[in-house]
Scaffold this motif. Sequence first.
Motif, short mmCIF file in Angstrom:
data_model
loop_
_atom_site.label_atom_id
_atom_site.label_comp_id
_atom_site.label_asym_id
_atom_site.label_seq_id
_atom_site.Cartn_x
_atom_site.Cartn_y
_atom_site.Cartn_z
N VAL A 53 0.78 -1.03 -0.03
CA VAL A 53 -0.13 0.07 -0.02
C VAL A 53 0.68 1.19 -0.08
N MET A 54 1.97 1.30 0.77
CA MET A 54 2.71 2.41 0.80
C MET A 54 3.43 2.68 -0.52
N ALA A 55 3.94 1.67 -1.21
CA ALA A 55 4.41 1.68 -2.57
C ALA A 55 3.27 2.35 -3.56
N ILE A 56 2.26 1.82 -3.60
CA ILE A 56 1.16 2.23 -4.44
C ILE A 56 0.90 3.84 -4.22
N VAL A 57 0.82 4.11 -2.82
CA VAL A 57 0.52 5.51 -2.50
C VAL A 57 1.71 6.26 -2.87
#
Length: 65
Positions: A53-57
């Motif tokens: 999720v952190m990578a996508i955000v």
Amino acid sequence: MLAGLGIMQKKFVEKGNHGGKGSDTHKATVVGDTVGDPLKDTSGPSMNILINVMAIVSLVIAPLL
């Protein structure tokens, strides 16, 4: 890397170090190993989701900056 740490501590004490089997140290290592196993099994998948999720955000927000 630290997955088997509780087991290694328990085996170290069972070899006779820090009082050996039956000592308070041995009881503490057994409890630590027992408590640590479920935490190890549940924290891995949840950390994987968090990292994804952190990578996508970060990929979505980066062009906006």
